[in-house]
Motif scaffolding. Sequence first.
Motif, mmCIF file in Angstrom:
data_model
loop_
_atom_site.group_PDB
_atom_site.id
_atom_site.type_symbol
_atom_site.label_atom_id
_atom_site.label_comp_id
_atom_site.label_asym_id
_atom_site.label_seq_id
_atom_site.Cartn_x
_atom_site.Cartn_y
_atom_site.Cartn_z
ATOM 1 N N LEU A 1 0.947 -1.420 -0.044
ATOM 2 C CA LEU A 1 -0.072 -0.110 0.154
ATOM 3 C C LEU A 1 0.885 1.190 0.175
ATOM 4 N N MET A 2 1.800 1.268 0.830
ATOM 5 C CA MET A 2 2.721 2.350 0.895
ATOM 6 C C MET A 2 3.799 2.652 -0.386
ATOM 7 N N GLN A 3 3.873 1.372 -0.982
ATOM 8 C CA GLN A 3 4.708 1.568 -2.322
ATOM 9 C C GLN A 3 3.846 2.187 -3.205
ATOM 10 N N VAL A 4 2.627 1.733 -3.510
ATOM 11 C CA VAL A 4 1.648 2.283 -4.678
ATOM 12 C C VAL A 4 1.437 3.971 -4.294
ATOM 13 N N PHE B 1 -8.354 -7.842 7.136
ATOM 14 C CA PHE B 1 -7.268 -7.360 6.037
ATOM 15 C C PHE B 1 -7.732 -5.911 5.564
ATOM 16 N N CYS B 2 -9.024 -5.802 5.087
ATOM 17 C CA CYS B 2 -9.676 -4.468 4.753
ATOM 18 C C CYS B 2 -9.613 -3.479 5.922
ATOM 19 N N ASP B 3 -9.903 -3.650 7.240
ATOM 20 C CA ASP B 3 -9.801 -2.814 8.242
ATOM 21 C C ASP B 3 -8.431 -2.197 8.291
ATOM 22 N N PHE B 4 -7.683 -3.281 8.449
ATOM 23 C CA PHE B 4 -6.324 -3.128 8.867
ATOM 24 C C PHE B 4 -5.796 -1.906 7.732
ATOM 25 N N LEU B 5 -5.852 -2.297 6.364
ATOM 26 C CA LEU B 5 -5.238 -1.398 5.503
ATOM 27 C C LEU B 5 -5.929 -0.108 5.301
ATOM 28 N N SER B 6 -7.203 -0.032 5.762
ATOM 29 C CA SER B 6 -8.120 1.016 5.611
ATOM 30 C C SER B 6 -7.310 2.125 6.920
ATOM 31 N N GLU B 7 -7.223 1.635 7.835
ATOM 32 C CA GLU B 7 -6.567 2.204 9.135
ATOM 33 C C GLU B 7 -5.459 2.489 8.802
ATOM 34 N N VAL B 8 -4.511 1.847 8.168
ATOM 35 C CA VAL B 8 -3.241 2.393 7.738
ATOM 36 C C VAL B 8 -3.348 3.488 6.749
ATOM 37 N N LEU B 9 -4.273 3.202 5.944
ATOM 38 C CA LEU B 9 -4.437 4.468 4.876
ATOM 39 C C LEU B 9 -4.776 5.752 5.713
ATOM 40 N N TYR B 10 -5.767 5.728 6.636
ATOM 41 C CA TYR B 10 -6.270 6.783 7.438
ATOM 42 C C TYR B 10 -5.173 7.502 8.296
ATOM 43 N N PHE C 1 4.783 4.848 6.046
ATOM 44 C CA PHE C 1 5.143 3.627 6.873
ATOM 45 C C PHE C 1 6.152 3.048 5.648
ATOM 46 N N ARG C 2 7.343 2.420 6.421
ATOM 47 C CA ARG C 2 7.950 1.533 5.816
ATOM 48 C C ARG C 2 7.853 0.087 5.988
ATOM 49 N N GLN C 3 7.149 -0.378 7.239
ATOM 50 C CA GLN C 3 7.217 -1.572 7.686
ATOM 51 C C GLN C 3 6.031 -1.507 8.701
ATOM 52 N N ALA C 4 5.499 -2.756 8.810
ATOM 53 C CA ALA C 4 4.703 -3.030 9.831
ATOM 54 C C ALA C 4 4.864 -4.215 10.741
ATOM 55 N N ASP C 5 5.190 -4.255 11.954
ATOM 56 C CA ASP C 5 5.475 -5.328 12.646
ATOM 57 C C ASP C 5 4.015 -6.051 13.231
#
Length: 135
Positions: free
Chosen positions: A32-35, A60-69, A78-82
């Motif tokens: 997501l961050m690369q895009v 997955f959708c909720d997590f990536l939506s929260e990262v986007l938000y 962000f470069r990475q997620a642990d």
Amino acid sequence: MSYEELPHTADVKIRACAPTLDALFGEACRALMQVMYGGDRSGGTTRSIDLDAPDQESLFCDFLSEVLYVSEVDGLVFRQADVRLEGMHIHAVLDGEPFDPVRHNKGTEVKGISYSGLSIQKDAKGYMLDILFDV
């Protein structure tokens, strides 16, 4: 671990692969961050995300939506997620840096994460995710 962009007529479709489900969430975040921002990303600033969902697809959708938000509202790249999964609960620590318009203006605006075409598969090598980013 890896991810690649797959052909799609209107949006950005990503395939991510990883040996574990935890790592697959991390790869999806990196994709997501690369895009959105290109490959020039470093760390030093962290944010935590804790979410619950009824199933893996929603998680997955909720997590990536929260990262986007968080990325957009807090102005972070962000470069990475642990990631640590416990059932249908995710705890993630995102590592990144403040948005720099000179270095991070190489991507595509992502408006949302789509359930359309979402697929999670497991085989002997690990996990594979296909997911669509609405652009």
